[in-house]
Design a protein around this motif. Structure first.
Motif, PDB file in Angstrom:
ATOM      1  N   ILE A 175       0.864  -1.176   0.000  1.00 59.92           N
ATOM      2  CA  ILE A 175       0.000   0.000   0.000  1.00 59.92           C
ATOM      3  C   ILE A 175       0.900   1.224   0.000  1.00 59.92           C
ATOM      4  N   GLY A 176       0.905   1.972  -1.082  1.00 59.56           N
ATOM      5  CA  GLY A 176       1.737   3.159  -1.146  1.00 59.56           C
ATOM      6  C   GLY A 176       3.197   2.816  -0.944  1.00 59.56           C
ATOM      7  N   ALA A 177       3.811   3.454   0.073  1.00 60.97           N
ATOM      8  CA  ALA A 177       5.227   3.227   0.349  1.00 60.97           C
ATOM      9  C   ALA A 177       5.483   1.915   1.078  1.00 60.97           C
ATOM     10  N   ILE A 178       4.450   1.280   1.629  1.00 63.84           N
ATOM     11  CA  ILE A 178       4.613   0.010   2.340  1.00 63.84           C
ATOM     12  C   ILE A 178       4.715  -1.111   1.317  1.00 63.84           C
ATOM     13  N   SER A 179       5.895  -1.733   1.253  1.00 65.49           N
ATOM     14  CA  SER A 179       6.152  -2.713   0.202  1.00 65.49           C
ATOM     15  C   SER A 179       5.835  -4.144   0.607  1.00 65.49           C
ATOM     16  N   GLU A 180       5.794  -4.440   1.921  1.00 66.86           N
ATOM     17  CA  GLU A 180       5.559  -5.819   2.370  1.00 66.86           C
ATOM     18  C   GLU A 180       5.109  -5.801   3.825  1.00 66.86           C
ATOM     19  N   TRP A 181       4.205  -6.734   4.184  1.00 69.68           N
ATOM     20  CA  TRP A 181       3.686  -6.857   5.549  1.00 69.68           C
ATOM     21  C   TRP A 181       4.153  -8.166   6.176  1.00 69.68           C
ATOM     22  N   PHE A 182       4.268  -8.167   7.515  1.00 72.28           N
ATOM     23  CA  PHE A 182       4.782  -9.326   8.244  1.00 72.28           C
ATOM     24  C   PHE A 182       3.982  -9.578   9.521  1.00 72.28           C
ATOM     25  N   ILE A 183       3.911 -10.850   9.902  1.00 66.44           N
ATOM     26  CA  ILE A 183       3.606 -11.210  11.295  1.00 66.44           C
ATOM     27  C   ILE A 183       4.917 -11.089  12.057  1.00 66.44           C
TER      28      ILE A 183
ATOM     29  N   ILE B  66       4.386  -9.945  20.078  1.00 69.73           N
ATOM     30  CA  ILE B  66       3.765 -10.372  18.828  1.00 69.73           C
ATOM     31  C   ILE B  66       2.965  -9.203  18.257  1.00 69.73           C
ATOM     32  N   GLY B  67       3.016  -9.056  16.918  1.00 72.92           N
ATOM     33  CA  GLY B  67       2.302  -7.944  16.313  1.00 72.92           C
ATOM     34  C   GLY B  67       2.403  -7.958  14.804  1.00 72.92           C
ATOM     35  N   ILE B  68       2.403  -6.770  14.234  1.00 68.31           N
ATOM     36  CA  ILE B  68       2.415  -6.591  12.789  1.00 68.31           C
ATOM     37  C   ILE B  68       3.614  -5.729  12.402  1.00 68.31           C
ATOM     38  N   GLY B  69       4.247  -6.056  11.266  1.00 70.22           N
ATOM     39  CA  GLY B  69       5.405  -5.293  10.813  1.00 70.22           C
ATOM     40  C   GLY B  69       5.349  -5.044   9.321  1.00 70.22           C
ATOM     41  N   ASN B  70       6.297  -4.249   8.826  1.00 65.35           N
ATOM     42  CA  ASN B  70       6.332  -3.969   7.402  1.00 65.35           C
ATOM     43  C   ASN B  70       7.710  -3.511   6.967  1.00 65.35           C
TER      44      ASN B  70
ATOM     45  N   TYR C  25      17.172  -0.089   3.878  1.00 69.36           N
ATOM     46  CA  TYR C  25      15.970  -0.677   4.478  1.00 69.36           C
ATOM     47  C   TYR C  25      15.362   0.309   5.467  1.00 69.36           C
ATOM     48  N   PHE C  26      14.061   0.216   5.644  1.00 73.19           N
ATOM     49  CA  PHE C  26      13.328   0.997   6.644  1.00 73.19           C
ATOM     50  C   PHE C  26      12.129   0.152   7.032  1.00 73.19           C
ATOM     51  N   LYS C  27      12.077  -0.289   8.267  1.00 77.91           N
ATOM     52  CA  LYS C  27      11.001  -1.181   8.686  1.00 77.91           C
ATOM     53  C   LYS C  27      10.417  -0.713  10.010  1.00 77.91           C
ATOM     54  N   THR C  28       9.155  -1.045  10.229  1.00 74.43           N
ATOM     55  CA  THR C  28       8.487  -0.726  11.490  1.00 74.43           C
ATOM     56  C   THR C  28       7.773  -1.971  12.010  1.00 74.43           C
ATOM     57  N   ASN C  29       7.602  -2.020  13.330  1.00 76.69           N
ATOM     58  CA  ASN C  29       6.862  -3.101  13.981  1.00 76.69           C
ATOM     59  C   ASN C  29       6.033  -2.525  15.117  1.00 76.69           C
ATOM     60  N   LEU C  30       4.843  -3.047  15.306  1.00 77.31           N
ATOM     61  CA  LEU C  30       4.007  -2.700  16.443  1.00 77.31           C
ATOM     62  C   LEU C  30       3.622  -3.990  17.149  1.00 77.31           C
ATOM     63  N   TYR C  31       4.051  -4.123  18.416  1.00 77.91           N
ATOM     64  CA  TYR C  31       3.881  -5.369  19.163  1.00 77.91           C
ATOM     65  C   TYR C  31       3.016  -5.161  20.411  1.00 77.91           C
ATOM     66  N   ALA C  32       2.330  -6.224  20.808  1.00 79.08           N
ATOM     67  CA  ALA C  32       1.835  -6.381  22.172  1.00 79.08           C
ATOM     68  C   ALA C  32       2.867  -7.200  22.935  1.00 79.08           C
ATOM     69  N   ARG C  33       3.041  -6.912  24.241  1.00 79.61           N
ATOM     70  CA  ARG C  33       4.136  -7.519  25.021  1.00 79.61           C
ATOM     71  C   ARG C  33       3.593  -8.367  26.167  1.00 79.61           C
ATOM     72  N   TYR C  34       4.155  -9.608  26.281  1.00 73.00           N
ATOM     73  CA  TYR C  34       3.895 -10.459  27.437  1.00 73.00           C
ATOM     74  C   TYR C  34       5.170 -10.576  28.255  1.00 73.00           C
ATOM     75  N   VAL C  35       5.077 -10.297  29.556  1.00 68.41           N
ATOM     76  CA  VAL C  35       6.243 -10.307  30.443  1.00 68.41           C
ATOM     77  C   VAL C  35       6.217 -11.568  31.298  1.00 68.41           C
ATOM     78  N   GLU C  36       7.208 -12.414  31.096  1.00 70.34           N
ATOM     79  CA  GLU C  36       7.364 -13.585  31.956  1.00 70.34           C
ATOM     80  C   GLU C  36       8.207 -13.240  33.177  1.00 70.34           C
TER      81      GLU C  36
END
Length: 280
Positions: free
Chosen positions: A111-119, A144-148, A162-173
């Motif tokens: 989408i636009g400048a976003i070239s690839e999406w990731f889990i 765990i979250g979504i990246g690109n 390269y330029f990448k971003t990630n947005l995660y939810a965090r579980y603390v053990e």
């Protein structure tokens, strides 16, 4: 039945055209010797330190992987006190595998400048063990979250590799007794790198950096200096003698390092490094 399911799944995956979703296929392994201010921990003053770091980057089919392991105080300076007072040879690491959503779905999701999406996933750990009256010692965090990947147009004096971003939810053990055994907040991460100038003889100036913004953390431990957010922003300038050998200067901005508002958690730090890398 399970074997049939696995067989059908493997046949289905084998029919996908992965090549379209591979910006590159390589593995880079790098060893670094870094000298400077030791990273803060929010409890004690940041001391001078020498760190040995091993890191790797791999892109293979759907897998986009980055990892590193830092070994602090490799010359065993007994005066260092910023590693929670537990292990003078403190080890810290992160493993960050991402799986291409474009490849899994065999669909161009750009989408636009976003070239690839990731889990996107990540695991943070250190080598500290044991318990105190306050809870667990040591660190174990899962994300765990979504990246690109984002495509940045080439500029006159700056090219992003390269330029990448990630947005995660965090579980603390484990987190030294703070907010353990629960989902606790989020992490927004940016990582980037590229070339500033390349000489005709092959030498070049490069840059890299990352930003971590933790937010939404709970304050349930009773520690009155604990915060709900944390920001670290690191930038590095590197001079490459060859593709394998380079030296660097790094500056890192810290605000509430590890969600603590005290002492070195708000002090910026800098370091110098020498690096040797191989690609295969």
């Amino acid at each position: 039945m399970l074997k049939k399911f696995l067989l059908l799944g493997s046949i289905g995956l084998s029919t996908l055209s992965f090549a379209k979703y591979e910006p590159w296929n390589f593995t880079v392994l790098e060893g670094s010797l870094i000298k400077g201010n030791a990273l803060p921990n929010g409890f004690g003053a940041s001391e001078k330190d020498v760190i040995f770091e091993v890191q790797g980057t791999t892109r293979y089919n759907l897998l986009d992987l980055y990892w590193f392991v830092d070994r602090s105080n490799i010359f065993k300076n007994s005066s260092l006190s910023d590693k929670n007072g537990i292990d003078s040879n403190y080890t810290y690491g992160e493993i960050s595998p991402r799986i291409s959503l474009d490849g899994l779905t065999n669909t161009n999701l750009s989408i636009g400048a976003i070239s690839e999406w990731f889990i996107a996933t990540q695991f943070d750990f250190d080598n500290v063990h044991g318990k105190t009256d306050y809870g667990n010692q040591g660190l174990r965090k899962y994300y765990i979250g979504i990246g690109n990947y984002i495509s940045i147009p080439e500029m006159k004096y700056l090219k992003f590799d390269y330029f990448k971003t990630n947005l995660y939810a965090r579980y603390v053990e484990k987190n030294y007794g703070r907010n353990e055994k629960q989902w606790d907040g989020y992490l927004f991460n940016i990582a980037y790198g590229g070339t500033i100038y390349k000489f005709e003889n092959g030498m070049k100036f490069g840059f890299s950096g990352w930003l971590d913004y933790d937010f939404g953390a709970k304050n349930t431990s009773g520690y009155n200096k604990q915060t709900h957010d944390s920001l670290q922003w690191q930038n590095q300038i590197r001079f490459y003698f060859t593709n394998n050998l380079s030296v660097s200067y790094t500056y890192q901005i810290n605000n509430h390092f590890s969600q603590v508002n005290q002492n070195s958690s708000n002090q910026n730090n800098e370091s110098f490094g020498i690096h040797y890398s191989i690609m295969f």
